[in-house]
Design a protein around this motif. Sequence first.
Motif, PDB file in Angstrom:
ATOM      1  N   ALA A   1     -19.717  26.857  -6.258  1.00 35.62           N
ATOM      2  CA  ALA A   1     -20.323  28.110  -5.788  1.00 35.62           C
ATOM      3  C   ALA A   1     -21.412  27.820  -4.748  1.00 35.62           C
ATOM      4  CB  ALA A   1     -20.892  28.900  -6.963  1.00 35.62           C
TER       5      ALA A   1
ATOM      6  N   GLN B   1     -18.161  24.099 -11.470  1.00 38.44           N
ATOM      7  CA  GLN B   1     -18.011  25.459 -10.945  1.00 38.44           C
ATOM      8  C   GLN B   1     -19.285  25.890 -10.220  1.00 38.44           C
ATOM      9  OE1 GLN B   1     -17.045  28.361 -13.950  1.00 38.44           O
ATOM     10  NE2 GLN B   1     -17.002  30.048 -12.489  1.00 38.44           N
ATOM     11  N   GLU B   2     -20.453  25.572 -10.763  1.00 39.58           N
ATOM     12  CA  GLU B   2     -21.711  25.927 -10.103  1.00 39.58           C
ATOM     13  C   GLU B   2     -21.877  25.168  -8.785  1.00 39.58           C
ATOM     14  OE1 GLU B   2     -24.521  27.083 -13.911  1.00 39.58           O
ATOM     15  OE2 GLU B   2     -24.133  24.953 -13.504  1.00 39.58           O
TER      16      GLU B   2
END
Length: 170
Positions: free
Chosen positions: A148, A144-145
């Motif tokens: 992003a 997820q990071e």
Amino acid sequence: MEFWDIYDSEKRVTGRKMLRNDWHMKPGDYHLTVLALIRDAAGRILITQRKADKEWAPLKWEIPGGGVRAGETSEQAVLREVAEETGLRFAPEQGRCIHTYRSDSPAEQNNYFVDIYEFRGDFTKEDVKIQEDEVESFRLATPQEVRALGEADDFLHYKRLAHVLPEEEA
């Protein structure tokens, strides 16, 4: 001086060589690059940040990788690049090629193939020893990071990597 093999459009070695980063490739000529998606036991991905003094994409995040030297296989190159850039050493059986893509950039005279490997290992942040002349910093990021960073245009080759990123682990 470092040389790279020149490949044809079917990713076959032609027997010709080029000087590393000599971007004067003819149409139909390619070089080969490797990338390593390295995951720790918790499923986090080891990402590195390019040095601030890099001519291209300073301070952008990426996964470790680099050019395949003349006479080297893709697998040999990815193991070498990972060891050089992160200090981590993997055995060939700890990794597998999960994706290959081809990029044609005739205007830039830079055509290439990229082999993306995935490695899983039981390592900690303390085990990582960055190549200080190439890497500014590193971190262990969740998928997820990484997404992003990619959506913020702060992760190199993100659009080519997004589909191979693992789903979040429970």
